[in-house]
Every structure is written in structure tokens, then in C-alpha cells.
Design a protein around this motif. Structure first.
Motif, PDB file in Angstrom:
ATOM      1  N   PRO A 184       0.812  -1.221   0.000  1.00 45.32           N
ATOM      2  CA  PRO A 184       0.000   0.000   0.000  1.00 45.32           C
ATOM      3  C   PRO A 184       0.843   1.268   0.000  1.00 45.32           C
ATOM      4  O   PRO A 184       0.400   2.301  -0.508  1.00 45.32           O
ATOM      5  CB  PRO A 184      -0.832  -0.122   1.284  1.00 45.32           C
ATOM      6  N   VAL A 185       2.048   1.197   0.555  1.00 46.17           N
ATOM      7  CA  VAL A 185       2.935   2.367   0.538  1.00 46.17           C
ATOM      8  C   VAL A 185       3.318   2.704  -0.900  1.00 46.17           C
ATOM      9  O   VAL A 185       3.298   3.868  -1.310  1.00 46.17           O
ATOM     10  CB  VAL A 185       4.198   2.115   1.389  1.00 46.17           C
ATOM     11  N   VAL A 186       3.670   1.677  -1.664  1.00 45.64           N
ATOM     12  CA  VAL A 186       3.999   1.887  -3.078  1.00 45.64           C
ATOM     13  C   VAL A 186       2.808   2.487  -3.820  1.00 45.64           C
ATOM     14  O   VAL A 186       2.951   3.448  -4.587  1.00 45.64           O
ATOM     15  CB  VAL A 186       4.429   0.560  -3.736  1.00 45.64           C
ATOM     16  N   ALA A 187       1.625   1.935  -3.571  1.00 42.21           N
ATOM     17  CA  ALA A 187       0.422   2.441  -4.243  1.00 42.21           C
ATOM     18  C   ALA A 187       0.142   3.890  -3.855  1.00 42.21           C
ATOM     19  O   ALA A 187      -0.152   4.727  -4.711  1.00 42.21           O
ATOM     20  CB  ALA A 187      -0.778   1.555  -3.899  1.00 42.21           C
ATOM     21  N   ASP A 188       0.245   4.193  -2.555  1.00 44.67           N
ATOM     22  CA  ASP A 188      -0.017   5.562  -2.089  1.00 44.67           C
ATOM     23  C   ASP A 188       0.989   6.540  -2.691  1.00 44.67           C
ATOM     24  O   ASP A 188       0.624   7.627  -3.141  1.00 44.67           O
ATOM     25  CB  ASP A 188       0.062   5.631  -0.561  1.00 44.67           C
ATOM     26  N   LEU A 189       2.260   6.146  -2.682  1.00 48.75           N
ATOM     27  CA  LEU A 189       3.305   7.027  -3.201  1.00 48.75           C
ATOM     28  C   LEU A 189       3.121   7.273  -4.692  1.00 48.75           C
ATOM     29  O   LEU A 189       3.239   8.410  -5.170  1.00 48.75           O
ATOM     30  CB  LEU A 189       4.679   6.410  -2.935  1.00 48.75           C
ATOM     31  N   PHE A 190       2.794   6.229  -5.408  1.00 48.14           N
ATOM     32  CA  PHE A 190       2.631   6.360  -6.855  1.00 48.14           C
ATOM     33  C   PHE A 190       1.376   7.153  -7.209  1.00 48.14           C
ATOM     34  O   PHE A 190       1.392   7.995  -8.103  1.00 48.14           O
ATOM     35  CB  PHE A 190       2.573   4.975  -7.504  1.00 48.14           C
ATOM     36  N   MET A 191       0.288   6.896  -6.479  1.00 48.00           N
ATOM     37  CA  MET A 191      -0.981   7.525  -6.813  1.00 48.00           C
ATOM     38  C   MET A 191      -1.097   8.958  -6.309  1.00 48.00           C
ATOM     39  O   MET A 191      -1.728   9.796  -6.944  1.00 48.00           O
ATOM     40  CB  MET A 191      -2.139   6.703  -6.237  1.00 48.00           C
ATOM     41  N   GLY A 192      -0.492   9.234  -5.133  1.00 49.53           N
ATOM     42  CA  GLY A 192      -0.736  10.539  -4.543  1.00 49.53           C
ATOM     43  C   GLY A 192       0.477  11.315  -4.082  1.00 49.53           C
ATOM     44  O   GLY A 192       0.335  12.405  -3.534  1.00 49.53           O
ATOM     45  N   GLY A 193       1.683  10.768  -4.275  1.00 48.87           N
ATOM     46  CA  GLY A 193       2.872  11.470  -3.822  1.00 48.87           C
ATOM     47  C   GLY A 193       3.160  11.218  -2.353  1.00 48.87           C
ATOM     48  O   GLY A 193       2.429  10.518  -1.656  1.00 48.87           O
ATOM     49  N   ILE A 194       4.222  11.806  -1.855  1.00 55.92           N
ATOM     50  CA  ILE A 194       4.680  11.546  -0.501  1.00 55.92           C
ATOM     51  C   ILE A 194       3.632  11.921   0.548  1.00 55.92           C
ATOM     52  O   ILE A 194       3.521  11.280   1.600  1.00 55.92           O
ATOM     53  CB  ILE A 194       6.011  12.294  -0.224  1.00 55.92           C
ATOM     54  N   GLY A 195       2.830  12.930   0.263  1.00 56.27           N
ATOM     55  CA  GLY A 195       1.820  13.355   1.220  1.00 56.27           C
ATOM     56  C   GLY A 195       0.707  12.344   1.416  1.00 56.27           C
ATOM     57  O   GLY A 195      -0.012  12.396   2.414  1.00 56.27           O
ATOM     58  N   ALA A 196       0.581  11.399   0.477  1.00 57.88           N
ATOM     59  CA  ALA A 196      -0.494  10.408   0.563  1.00 57.88           C
ATOM     60  C   ALA A 196      -0.074   9.122   1.273  1.00 57.88           C
ATOM     61  O   ALA A 196      -0.902   8.269   1.549  1.00 57.88           O
ATOM     62  CB  ALA A 196      -0.995  10.059  -0.836  1.00 57.88           C
ATOM     63  N   VAL A 197       1.228   8.997   1.574  1.00 56.29           N
ATOM     64  CA  VAL A 197       1.716   7.757   2.185  1.00 56.29           C
ATOM     65  C   VAL A 197       1.226   7.639   3.621  1.00 56.29           C
ATOM     66  O   VAL A 197       1.392   8.556   4.425  1.00 56.29           O
ATOM     67  CB  VAL A 197       3.256   7.701   2.148  1.00 56.29           C
ATOM     68  N   LYS A 198       0.630   6.491   3.929  1.00 57.30           N
ATOM     69  CA  LYS A 198       0.180   6.207   5.297  1.00 57.30           C
ATOM     70  C   LYS A 198       1.217   5.349   5.997  1.00 57.30           C
ATOM     71  O   LYS A 198       1.784   4.439   5.389  1.00 57.30           O
ATOM     72  CB  LYS A 198      -1.173   5.484   5.279  1.00 57.30           C
ATOM     73  N   THR A 199       1.471   5.633   7.251  1.00 54.30           N
ATOM     74  CA  THR A 199       2.467   4.886   8.006  1.00 54.30           C
ATOM     75  C   THR A 199       1.954   3.479   8.301  1.00 54.30           C
ATOM     76  O   THR A 199       0.869   3.323   8.865  1.00 54.30           O
ATOM     77  CB  THR A 199       2.784   5.583   9.346  1.00 54.30           C
ATOM     78  N   PRO A 200       2.726   2.430   7.923  1.00 55.61           N
ATOM     79  CA  PRO A 200       2.282   1.059   8.207  1.00 55.61           C
ATOM     80  C   PRO A 200       2.266   0.782   9.704  1.00 55.61           C
ATOM     81  O   PRO A 200       2.992   1.412  10.480  1.00 55.61           O
ATOM     82  CB  PRO A 200       3.350   0.189   7.523  1.00 55.61           C
ATOM     83  N   ILE A 201       1.434  -0.159  10.113  1.00 60.12           N
ATOM     84  CA  ILE A 201       1.430  -0.605  11.500  1.00 60.12           C
ATOM     85  C   ILE A 201       2.709  -1.392  11.759  1.00 60.12           C
ATOM     86  O   ILE A 201       3.077  -2.265  10.965  1.00 60.12           O
ATOM     87  CB  ILE A 201       0.197  -1.494  11.780  1.00 60.12           C
ATOM     88  N   THR A 202       3.419  -1.083  12.834  1.00 56.33           N
ATOM     89  CA  THR A 202       4.651  -1.790  13.145  1.00 56.33           C
ATOM     90  C   THR A 202       4.355  -3.208  13.607  1.00 56.33           C
ATOM     91  O   THR A 202       3.226  -3.542  13.973  1.00 56.33           O
ATOM     92  CB  THR A 202       5.447  -1.063  14.246  1.00 56.33           C
ATOM     93  N   LYS A 203       5.394  -4.043  13.620  1.00 59.69           N
ATOM     94  CA  LYS A 203       5.202  -5.426  14.034  1.00 59.69           C
ATOM     95  C   LYS A 203       4.759  -5.515  15.488  1.00 59.69           C
ATOM     96  O   LYS A 203       3.944  -6.360  15.852  1.00 59.69           O
ATOM     97  CB  LYS A 203       6.484  -6.228  13.813  1.00 59.69           C
ATOM     98  N   SER A 204       5.287  -4.652  16.329  1.00 57.08           N
ATOM     99  CA  SER A 204       4.873  -4.664  17.732  1.00 57.08           C
ATOM    100  C   SER A 204       3.414  -4.259  17.871  1.00 57.08           C
ATOM    101  O   SER A 204       2.662  -4.822  18.664  1.00 57.08           O
ATOM    102  CB  SER A 204       5.761  -3.728  18.563  1.00 57.08           C
ATOM    103  N   GLU A 205       2.996  -3.270  17.074  1.00 60.76           N
ATOM    104  CA  GLU A 205       1.598  -2.848  17.096  1.00 60.76           C
ATOM    105  C   GLU A 205       0.677  -3.939  16.560  1.00 60.76           C
ATOM    106  O   GLU A 205      -0.433  -4.129  17.050  1.00 60.76           O
ATOM    107  CB  GLU A 205       1.426  -1.561  16.291  1.00 60.76           C
ATOM    108  N   LYS A 206       1.167  -4.685  15.557  1.00 64.40           N
ATOM    109  CA  LYS A 206       0.384  -5.795  15.012  1.00 64.40           C
ATOM    110  C   LYS A 206       0.143  -6.831  16.102  1.00 64.40           C
ATOM    111  O   LYS A 206      -0.925  -7.421  16.206  1.00 64.40           O
ATOM    112  CB  LYS A 206       1.095  -6.441  13.817  1.00 64.40           C
ATOM    113  N   GLY A 207       1.181  -7.061  16.912  1.00 65.93           N
ATOM    114  CA  GLY A 207       1.051  -8.014  18.004  1.00 65.93           C
ATOM    115  C   GLY A 207       0.007  -7.585  19.005  1.00 65.93           C
ATOM    116  O   GLY A 207      -0.766  -8.404  19.509  1.00 65.93           O
ATOM    117  N   LEU A 208      -0.050  -6.278  19.279  1.00 63.73           N
ATOM    118  CA  LEU A 208      -1.040  -5.779  20.223  1.00 63.73           C
ATOM    119  C   LEU A 208      -2.451  -5.933  19.660  1.00 63.73           C
ATOM    120  O   LEU A 208      -3.387  -6.256  20.386  1.00 63.73           O
ATOM    121  CB  LEU A 208      -0.763  -4.288  20.529  1.00 63.73           C
TER     122      LEU A 208
END
Length: 211
Positions: A184-208
Motif C-alpha cells: 500500500p505504501v507503493v500504491a499511495d506514493l505512486f498515486m498521490g505522492g509523498i503526502g499520501a503515504v500512510k504509516t504502516p502498523i509496526t510489528k509490535s503494534e500488530k502483536g497488540l
């Protein structure tokens, strides 16, 4: 009457391809011997030749099979008529990046060892790659028809493939991010530029979240 294939033939053949791809990816096509492929598969060298006539046949099959899988993925996404063009492009990016993650060795062999193919075989592989690029470019033009007038549709598609195809050179197994995060980062960057990139959930956050 023709002699049929033994049970498990296709499974053994696929295992040989996977082991050969792993060796070609890790140490290079030229530096890998059929003896090493046989040892990695737990087979004798003559047994390997029962499935593939030589090392070159292995290389060609690895490259061609990987592209055939990608073509099938592209066809599946393009057949989903209910999707908008943007949804289709995002779906293509997600499925291709996911396939690259599942076939890391084969993808690396394709990108690094296609030069070892003979001219006719290399051309056939390149034609399949161009067809994939054309499919992405067509979807991109459905989003931005004006790009074709500026001659940008193919160039932008190649930039997109550059982001996806070479991810294996820096995205490390077991790292903070994986291919699933990056799609999704690649898609966001390609479709909307750097301002559209959403921060992925970290592995620790995924665990929570799972807990």
C-alpha cells in the motif's frame, strides 16, 4: 502404449525448480552447478536430468514460469469489472508485490540472470514483461488519459515497476517492514505522492492488535 509419469512427478519437478532458483539467486546462475542443484534436492545428478535436460532449461523455466504467474495475476485483477481503474491499479500493485514476496528467488533470477538466456528465449521473456507493462500502462491511462498525449504513461509505469521489482535489494526478511506492509505504501506514493503515504502498523503494534 506411452509410459505415464510417476506419481509425484510434478511435485518433484517443482521442488527442483525452487531449489535451483534459490541457488541461482544466492550465488548466481553461472556459479551454480547441476551437482549443487542435485544435492540441494537430495537427488542424484542423473535423477535431475530426468526432469530437466540441463541447467539452462532450469533457468528458462524459472523465468518463464514466474512471468506466467504474474500474467495470471494481472488477468485476474483486470477481470474484476466492478473495480474502478484506481482500485484495479492498487490491486495490481498489491498482488504483484505479494507474489514477489512469495517467489523472491525466482524474481531475483528473472531480474539478474535473464541475460544468460539465448536470444530467442530472452526475447520471449522480454515480450511477456512488455505485455505486463502494457497492461499496467493501460490501467494508468484509464485514470489519467492525458498522460498518453505527453508520452508519460509508459515512463510512469516503468517507474512503478522500478519501485516494485527491486524491493528485494533492500527489504530484508525479518525487518521492521515486509512486502505486505510496503504494497500500500507503493500504491499511495505512486498515486498521490509523498503526502499520501500512510504509516504502516509496526510489528509490535500488530502483536497488540492480535492480542
Amino acid at each position: 502404449m506411452a509410459r505415464g509419469r510417476a506419481a509425484g512427478y510434478d511435485e518433484q519437478r517443482e521442488q527442483i525448480l525452487q531449489q535451483a532458483a534459490a541457488l541461482f539467486a544466492s550465488q548466481g546462475y553461472a556459479a551454480t552447478s547441476m551437482n549443487e542443484v542435485a544435492q540441494a534436492c537430495g537427488l542424484s545428478k542423473p535423477a535431475i536430468y530426468h526432469y530437466f535436460r540441463d541447467k539452462y532449461a532450469l533457468l528458462l523455466e524459472i523465468c518463464d514460469a514466474h512471468l506466467t504467474r504474474l500474467q495470471a495475476l494481472e488477468s485476474e485483477v483486470r477481470a474484476e469489472s466492478q473495480l474502478s481503474a484506481e482500485q484495479r491499479l492498487r490491486g495490481l500493485i498489491q498482488r504483484f508485490v505479494r507474489e514477489y514476496a512469495q517467489a523472491t528467488s525466482a524474481h531475483r533470477v528473472l531480474t539478474e540472470s535473464v541475460r544468460h538466456l539465448q536470444a530467442d528465449d530472452r526475447q520471449r521473456v522480454l515480450d511477456k514483461e512488455r505485455a505486463l507493462v502494457a497492461g499496467f500502462s493501460e490501467t494508468l491511462l484509464q485514470i489519467r488519459p492525458d498522460l498518453d498525449q505527453a508520452g508519460l504513461s509508459k515512463a510512469l509505469t516503468m517507474l512503478l515497476f522500478g519501485m516494485m521489482n527491486w524491493m528485494f535489494t533492500w527489504l530484508r526478511s525479518g525487518g521492521a517492514l515486509d512486502h505486505e506492509d510496503m504494497a500500500p505504501v507503493v500504491a499511495d506514493l505512486f498515486m498521490g505522492g509523498i503526502g499520501a503515504v500512510k504509516t504502516p502498523i509496526t510489528k509490535s503494534e500488530k502483536g497488540l492488535v492480535k492480542n
